[in-house]
Design an enzyme around this catalytic site. Structure first.
Site, PDB file in Angstrom:
ATOM      1  CD  GLU A 116      -8.764  -3.260  -0.908  1.00 47.52           C
ATOM      2  OE1 GLU A 116      -9.466  -3.463   0.080  1.00 47.52           O
ATOM      3  OE2 GLU A 116      -7.723  -3.906  -1.164  1.00 47.52           O
ATOM      4  CG  ASP A 131      -1.588  -1.331   1.464  1.00 50.63           C
ATOM      5  OD1 ASP A 131      -2.006  -1.975   0.494  1.00 50.63           O
ATOM      6  OD2 ASP A 131      -1.678  -1.735   2.650  1.00 50.63           O
TER       7      ASP A 131
END
Length: 334
Positions: free
Chosen positions: A196, A16
């Site tokens: 997401e 991420d």
């Protein structure tokens, strides 16, 4: 135009990844760490320099309570002369009905250099539901600050949709909160129904918003929403989803499950850079979430004649040893 040079993986075992170039000339890097127990920050005057830069722990999970487990996907933003980090945290690593119990939080630092000074907890960012929520990002457009995040709607089947809201301040939403995308295509629903990890890039009269879909194994991939810069960003109809994924696994290049990206720019400011994570192998032992080898990677974005981004395919690892990398069997999740 200088040729962009950076090795892949840029930083190992950092999922991420978020890279932000500030007006002070530094790149700031923040990401999920494999232990999911803290937030680390590093900076460098070059993107490649981030690989060698020392990471500083700026926040550690609580012993108990809402922010005591699974610290995921931090992002650092500079808003109104202060630094903010948005992240997701849970009160337990257990799941309920297949979902973790994450909520979204913000911390603030008023120092010029965010590696110094004090990080103050601003609390949970409240939405209209108390449900699984994560992967927040924020952007400003024409004087309005927006917040985009992924959340489970209790009345909608699946794991997470994406929502947008205006912000009262950097840790408070205001007004309507609307859904701008739900998993609808098959490539968004492999393993889990997931949208997401939004990231925003404003170029060529449009606002491009990437997101990630499906399970976190080799099926993980990136999708794209596009809105005209003159449209009402709070109107779901303003956001048009590209029907095919825009960045996917490359078996040929040994890159699996690319996603949860961010955007930055090259040192000379002439090239847009895609920042993302991917693995160097396909087969995973156990739950992909706890495999630590999602590495931070970077590559140049090309632009199509119609002004839309062309992400291409994930480029191969610079160091060939990573092509042979297998799961670190000695790794123990703390």
């Amino acid at each position: 135009m200088r040729e962009f040079k950076a090795k892949n993986p840029l930083i190992e075992q950092r999922a991420d990844p978020w890279i932000y170039k500030h007006t002070d000339g530094y790149y700031y890097f923040i990401a999920s760490v494999p232990e999911f127990d803290r937030i680390e920050l590093r900076r460098s005057e070059s993107i490649q320099g981030l690989a060698e830069a020392e990471g500083k722990t700026i926040w550690v999970k609580h012993e108990t309570g809402l922010m005591s487990a699974n610290i995921w996907a931090p992002e650092i933003h500079y808003i109104g002369g202060k630094w903010y980090v948005y992240f997701a945290a849970a009160h337990t690593s257990d799941t309920k009905d297949g979902l973790f119990d994450h909520r979204m939080f913000a911390i603030e630092n008023s120092s010029v250099n965010p590696l110094e000074g004090e990080w103050v907890e601003k609390g949970q960012i409240k939405t209209k539901w108390e449900s699984f929520a994560l992967d927040a990002t924020t952007f400003e457009h024409r004087g309005v600050r927006y917040y985009v995040w992924a959340q489970k709607d209790p009345d909608v089947p699946g794991n997470s949709n994406m929502y947008i809201s205006e912000m009262e301040n950097p840790w408070t939403l205001k007004g309507e909160q609307v859904c701008i995308t739900t998993p609808e295509y098959e490539w968004e629903k492999i393993g889990f129904l997931v949208n997401e990890g939004a990231a925003v890039l404003k170029r060529n009269g449009r606002i491009f918003m990437t997101f990630s879909a499906s399970a976190t194994d080799h099926n993980y991939c990136m999708g794209l929403l596009t809105a005209d810069e003159n449209s009402d960003l709070m109107d779901p109809k303003s956001w048009v989803k590209t029907p095919e994924p825009v960045f996917t696994t490359s078996e040929e290049n040994g890159q699996y499950g690319p996603g949860h990206n961010s955007f930055t720019v090259s040192e000379d400011g002439t090239q847009d850079i895609l920042v993302f994570h991917a693995r160097s192998y396909k087969e995973i032992v156990g739950d992909p979430l706890y495999d630590p080898n999602r590495h931070a990677r970077v590559q140049v974005i090309q632009w199509n004649e119609d002004g839309t981004p062309n992400f291409g395919v994930p480029r191969p690892d610079t160091n060939h040893k990573h092509k042979r990398l297998r799961r670190l069997n000695s790794y123990i999740l703390k």
